[in-house]
Motif scaffolding. Structure first.
Motif, PDB file in Angstrom:
ATOM      1  N   ASN A 230      25.249 -37.277  73.446  1.00 25.20           N
ATOM      2  CA  ASN A 230      24.614 -36.886  72.083  1.00 25.20           C
ATOM      3  C   ASN A 230      23.312 -36.033  72.085  1.00 25.20           C
ATOM      4  O   ASN A 230      22.256 -36.448  72.882  1.00 25.20           O
ATOM      5  N   PRO A 231      23.304 -34.778  71.727  1.00 25.92           N
ATOM      6  CA  PRO A 231      22.131 -33.879  71.820  1.00 25.92           C
ATOM      7  C   PRO A 231      21.108 -34.403  70.877  1.00 25.92           C
ATOM      8  O   PRO A 231      21.346 -35.022  69.851  1.00 25.92           O
ATOM      9  N   LYS A 232      20.060 -34.292  71.536  1.00 23.77           N
ATOM     10  CA  LYS A 232      18.733 -34.650  70.801  1.00 23.77           C
ATOM     11  C   LYS A 232      17.583 -33.498  70.699  1.00 23.77           C
ATOM     12  O   LYS A 232      17.396 -33.361  69.430  1.00 23.77           O
ATOM     13  N   GLU A 233      17.360 -32.866  71.353  1.00 22.91           N
ATOM     14  CA  GLU A 233      16.376 -31.621  71.211  1.00 22.91           C
ATOM     15  C   GLU A 233      16.537 -30.735  72.342  1.00 22.91           C
ATOM     16  O   GLU A 233      17.359 -30.752  73.309  1.00 22.91           O
ATOM     17  N   THR A 234      15.696 -29.553  71.794  1.00 20.62           N
ATOM     18  CA  THR A 234      15.676 -28.411  72.787  1.00 20.62           C
ATOM     19  C   THR A 234      14.090 -28.081  73.106  1.00 20.62           C
ATOM     20  O   THR A 234      13.179 -28.803  72.460  1.00 20.62           O
ATOM     21  N   ASP A 235      13.433 -26.983  73.686  1.00 20.18           N
ATOM     22  CA  ASP A 235      12.170 -26.836  73.840  1.00 20.18           C
ATOM     23  C   ASP A 235      11.822 -25.379  73.491  1.00 20.18           C
ATOM     24  O   ASP A 235      12.823 -24.498  73.070  1.00 20.18           O
ATOM     25  N   ASP A 236      10.567 -25.012  73.553  1.00 19.41           N
ATOM     26  CA  ASP A 236      10.114 -23.792  73.181  1.00 19.41           C
ATOM     27  C   ASP A 236      10.713 -22.475  74.206  1.00 19.41           C
ATOM     28  O   ASP A 236      10.867 -21.440  73.617  1.00 19.41           O
ATOM     29  N   PHE A 237      11.009 -23.020  75.237  1.00 16.92           N
ATOM     30  CA  PHE A 237      11.302 -22.041  76.308  1.00 16.92           C
ATOM     31  C   PHE A 237      12.663 -21.481  75.822  1.00 16.92           C
ATOM     32  O   PHE A 237      12.968 -20.184  76.234  1.00 16.92           O
ATOM     33  N   THR A 238      13.507 -22.149  75.234  1.00 18.79           N
ATOM     34  CA  THR A 238      15.131 -21.859  75.089  1.00 18.79           C
ATOM     35  C   THR A 238      15.012 -21.218  73.663  1.00 18.79           C
ATOM     36  O   THR A 238      15.564 -20.139  73.338  1.00 18.79           O
ATOM     37  N   ILE A 239      14.282 -21.624  72.729  1.00 21.79           N
ATOM     38  CA  ILE A 239      14.114 -21.101  71.479  1.00 21.79           C
ATOM     39  C   ILE A 239      13.435 -19.576  71.530  1.00 21.79           C
ATOM     40  O   ILE A 239      14.098 -18.634  70.839  1.00 21.79           O
ATOM     41  N   ASN A 240      12.439 -19.491  72.397  1.00 15.01           N
ATOM     42  CA  ASN A 240      11.845 -18.064  72.228  1.00 15.01           C
ATOM     43  C   ASN A 240      12.538 -17.168  73.116  1.00 15.01           C
ATOM     44  O   ASN A 240      11.982 -16.079  73.375  1.00 15.01           O
ATOM     45  N   LEU A 241      13.597 -17.540  73.873  1.00 20.41           N
ATOM     46  CA  LEU A 241      14.535 -16.627  74.773  1.00 20.41           C
ATOM     47  C   LEU A 241      13.752 -16.287  75.900  1.00 20.41           C
ATOM     48  O   LEU A 241      13.479 -15.119  76.169  1.00 20.41           O
ATOM     49  N   VAL A 242      12.888 -17.081  76.625  1.00 22.62           N
ATOM     50  CA  VAL A 242      12.083 -16.766  77.696  1.00 22.62           C
ATOM     51  C   VAL A 242      13.182 -16.278  78.773  1.00 22.62           C
ATOM     52  O   VAL A 242      12.694 -15.164  79.524  1.00 22.62           O
ATOM     53  N   SER A 243      14.172 -16.850  78.936  1.00 23.95           N
ATOM     54  CA  SER A 243      14.846 -16.611  79.751  1.00 23.95           C
ATOM     55  C   SER A 243      16.395 -16.211  79.253  1.00 23.95           C
ATOM     56  O   SER A 243      16.782 -17.200  78.343  1.00 23.95           O
ATOM     57  N   LEU A 244      17.446 -15.192  79.603  1.00 19.64           N
ATOM     58  CA  LEU A 244      18.438 -14.899  78.718  1.00 19.64           C
ATOM     59  C   LEU A 244      19.664 -15.684  79.517  1.00 19.64           C
ATOM     60  O   LEU A 244      20.820 -15.389  79.094  1.00 19.64           O
ATOM     61  N   VAL A 245      19.150 -16.429  80.735  1.00 18.07           N
ATOM     62  CA  VAL A 245      20.304 -16.989  81.530  1.00 18.07           C
ATOM     63  C   VAL A 245      20.198 -18.571  81.115  1.00 18.07           C
ATOM     64  O   VAL A 245      21.352 -19.275  81.152  1.00 18.07           O
ATOM     65  N   LEU A 246      19.198 -19.155  81.249  1.00 18.20           N
ATOM     66  CA  LEU A 246      18.747 -20.358  81.285  1.00 18.20           C
ATOM     67  C   LEU A 246      18.279 -21.237  80.041  1.00 18.20           C
ATOM     68  O   LEU A 246      17.679 -20.481  79.250  1.00 18.20           O
ATOM     69  N   SER A 247      18.900 -22.341  79.528  1.00 24.66           N
ATOM     70  CA  SER A 247      18.775 -22.987  78.540  1.00 24.66           C
ATOM     71  C   SER A 247      18.405 -24.287  78.720  1.00 24.66           C
ATOM     72  O   SER A 247      19.118 -25.005  79.813  1.00 24.66           O
ATOM     73  N   HIS A 248      17.648 -25.093  77.869  1.00 24.57           N
ATOM     74  CA  HIS A 248      17.097 -26.414  78.085  1.00 24.57           C
ATOM     75  C   HIS A 248      17.387 -27.428  76.993  1.00 24.57           C
ATOM     76  O   HIS A 248      17.145 -26.764  75.869  1.00 24.57           O
ATOM     77  N   VAL A 249      18.235 -28.383  77.345  1.00 28.14           N
ATOM     78  CA  VAL A 249      18.698 -29.323  76.114  1.00 28.14           C
ATOM     79  C   VAL A 249      18.383 -30.629  76.667  1.00 28.14           C
ATOM     80  O   VAL A 249      18.717 -30.991  77.780  1.00 28.14           O
ATOM     81  N   LYS A 250      18.170 -31.478  75.608  1.00 26.21           N
ATOM     82  CA  LYS A 250      18.062 -32.995  75.820  1.00 26.21           C
ATOM     83  C   LYS A 250      19.234 -33.856  75.486  1.00 26.21           C
ATOM     84  O   LYS A 250      19.436 -33.637  74.356  1.00 26.21           O
ATOM     85  N   VAL A 251      20.039 -34.671  76.146  1.00 24.54           N
ATOM     86  CA  VAL A 251      21.305 -35.102  75.562  1.00 24.54           C
ATOM     87  C   VAL A 251      21.008 -36.620  76.216  1.00 24.54           C
ATOM     88  O   VAL A 251      20.755 -36.991  77.321  1.00 24.54           O
ATOM     89  N   GLU A 252      21.473 -37.438  75.279  1.00 26.00           N
ATOM     90  CA  GLU A 252      21.639 -38.865  75.626  1.00 26.00           C
ATOM     91  C   GLU A 252      23.101 -38.959  76.338  1.00 26.00           C
ATOM     92  O   GLU A 252      24.089 -39.029  75.675  1.00 26.00           O
ATOM     93  N   MET A 253      23.213 -39.269  77.392  1.00 25.11           N
ATOM     94  CA  MET A 253      24.232 -39.485  78.137  1.00 25.11           C
ATOM     95  C   MET A 253      24.583 -40.738  78.597  1.00 25.11           C
ATOM     96  O   MET A 253      23.716 -41.762  78.999  1.00 25.11           O
ATOM     97  N   ASP A 254      25.859 -40.894  78.865  1.00 22.92           N
ATOM     98  CA  ASP A 254      26.378 -42.007  79.366  1.00 22.92           C
ATOM     99  C   ASP A 254      26.298 -41.995  80.851  1.00 22.92           C
ATOM    100  O   ASP A 254      26.817 -41.449  81.570  1.00 22.92           O
TER     101      ASP A 254
END
Length: 359
Positions: free
Chosen positions: A305-329
Motif C-alpha cells: 500500500n503506497p504511502k508517500e515519496t520524498d523531495d529527492f525523488t520529486i526533484n529528480l536528484v537522481s535519474l536512477v534511484l527513487s524513494h517510496v514508502k510502502v506499507e508492506m505485509d
C-alpha cells in the motif's frame, strides 16, 4: 613663578645667594589659650566629650538615663527652644526609647504616608498577610479534617464486598463464574488505554515519560504504565481525536527504539506480532516517463500500500534511484525485483532495496 633656589634653571651652587629667611613666628595674642571654651564640658577629656553631647539651654533640661530607656520631660506642653541642653549617650540614642506623650495631640498619618503604605516601616507591622511554611509535620494540612486531600480521599470509594457466592474453603482450585457484564464494565473504564510494544529493549522510564508527554500530551502529564519484562507499556490518552491519529500512524519512535501501537482490548495477546508496517523502498531503473506521483503509485503498488515519496525523488536528484514508502505485509517475503511489462512488448525490470527492515 620663579624658583628662588634654582633661578633660570641653574643649580643653587651657581646662584651665589643665601637662602631666604624663615617666616615670622605667630602672634602670641592668637594662641588658643587666650580663647576660653564656649561650654564647660569642652574642658573635659576627649573620652567624656565623645560619650555625651551637650547643648546649653536657659530653660528645661531633658535627660536620658543610661539605666532607663525612658525620656523624662518635666514640661511636655512647652516646645523646647533651639538651645535645649540634652545629654544623650550614643549607646542610648541607638536604643529604642519609650516616650511618654502625655499632653501631646497625636495625629493619625495620612493615607499617602509611608507609615501606612509600607508595613515594614512600622515597628508594629503585622505579619498576618504573610504565610510561613512550618517545618512541623504535626501541622500538615492532611491532619486537618477539612483539608483538600481529605475531601478528595473521602470521595474515592476503596471498600470491597463479596459479589458472588461463598467459595467452600479446602477446595483444590477455587472457581468463580463472573458475569460478562462485569468484564464489559471494566473494559469501558479502560477504553482510553493503548497498548505499545517495543521492537527490542525498552528505553528508560524517564525517557519514555518525557517523549510521550511531548508527542501525545503536548506537555501535559499522561498516564503511563510500563512492563519491562515484556518490553511493553499501556498509555492512557483521554482525547479521542489524538488517540485515533496515534493508532492510524501505528509506528512510533522514542529515540532509536521503535514501538507499534494497538488499541487496548481484554482479548489482546501479551505481545502481538507486527504483521504490517510502512517501510522505505529504494527503486532502481524506474523509467523516466513513470517518474511522476501517479506513475510511482503504480510501481509502488506492486509492493504493498503506497504511502508517500520524498523531495529527492520529486526533484529528480537522481535519474536512477527513487524513494517510496510502502506499507508492506511482513508475513510475506519482501520482493527484490518488479517487472513492468508494456503493451508494445517491452519490459522494464526495477530493482528494490530496503534500507531497514524489522528484525
Amino acid at each position: 613663578m620663579s624658583n628662588q633656589w634654582f633661578p633660570n634653571g641653574r643649580p643653587s651652587a651657581a646662584c651665589g645667594r643665601p637662602p631666604p629667611a624663615p617666616p615670622d613666628q605667630p602672634d602670641p595674642a592668637l594662641l588658643p589659650i587666650n580663647f576660653p571654651p564656649l561650654s564647660p564640658t569642652a574642658q573635659g577629656s576627649h573620652a567624656e566629650r565623645r560619650q555625651s553631647t551637650t547643648i546649653s539651654t536657659p530653660s528645661n533640661v531633658v535627660m536620658l538615663d543610661q539605666s532607663d530607656n525612658t525620656v523624662q520631660d518635666q514640661n511636655p506642653s512647652v516646645v523646647l527652644p533651639e538651645e535645649t541642653t540634652q545629654t544623650l549617650d550614643k549607646s542610648e540614642v541607638r536604643s529604642r526609647a519609650t516616650v511618654h506623650n502625655k499632653g501631646f495631640t497625636v495625629h493619625n498619618p495620612k493615607n499617602t504616608s509611608p507609615l501606612s503604605t509600607n508595613k515594614a516601616s512600622s515597628g508594629n507591622a503585622s505579619l498576618g498577610n504573610f504565610h510561613f511554611r512550618s517545618s512541623n509535620k504535626s501541622t500538615d494540612s492532611t491532619t486537618t479534617p477539612n483539608s483538600k486531600d481529605n475531601r478528595l480521599r473521602s470521595k474515592v470509594d476503596r471498600s470491597l464486598r463479596r459479589e458472588g457466592p461463598l467459595v467452600v474453603p479446602g477446595s483444590v482450585r477455587p472457581s468463580v463464574l463472573i458475569p460478562e457484564e462485569v468484564y464489559a464494565r471494566g473494559a469501558e473504564l479502560h477504553k482510553e488505554f493503548m497498548s505499545c510494544f517495543f521492537c527490542g529493549r525498552a528505553p528508560p522510564y524517564k525517557q519514555i515519560q518525557s517523549v510521550i508527554n511531548h508527542m501525545w500530551g503536548k506537555g501535559k502529564h499522561i498516564e503511563i504504565h510500563t512492563s519491562l519484562l515484556s518490553n511493553s507499556m499501556i498509555v492512557r490518552v483521554p482525547n479521542d481525536f489524538i488517540r485515533e491519529k496515534i493508532l492510524e500512524k501505528k509506528i512510533w519512535y522514542i529515540g532509536d527504539s521503535m514501538f507499534h501501537v494497538h488499541a487496548w482490548g481484554s482479548s489482546q495477546a501479551a505481545s502481538p506480532s507486527l504483521t504490517a508496517m510502512p517501510l522505505w523502498a529504494h527503486l532502481r531503473n524506474v523509467p523516466l516517463d513513470l517518474r511522476s506521483l501517479k506513475g510511482l503509485g503504480w510501481v509502488a503498488g506492486a509492493l504493498g500500500n503506497p504511502k508517500e515519496t520524498d523531495d529527492f525523488t520529486i526533484n529528480l536528484v537522481s535519474l536512477v534511484l527513487s524513494h517510496v514508502k510502502v506499507e508492506m505485509d511482513l508475513t510475506l517475503p519482501l520482493p527484490r525485483t518488479i517487472e513492468l511489462p508494456r503493451a508494445n512488448g517491452g519490459m522494464a525490470i526495477v530493482e528494490v532495496d530496503y534500507p531497514w527492515v524489522p528484525s
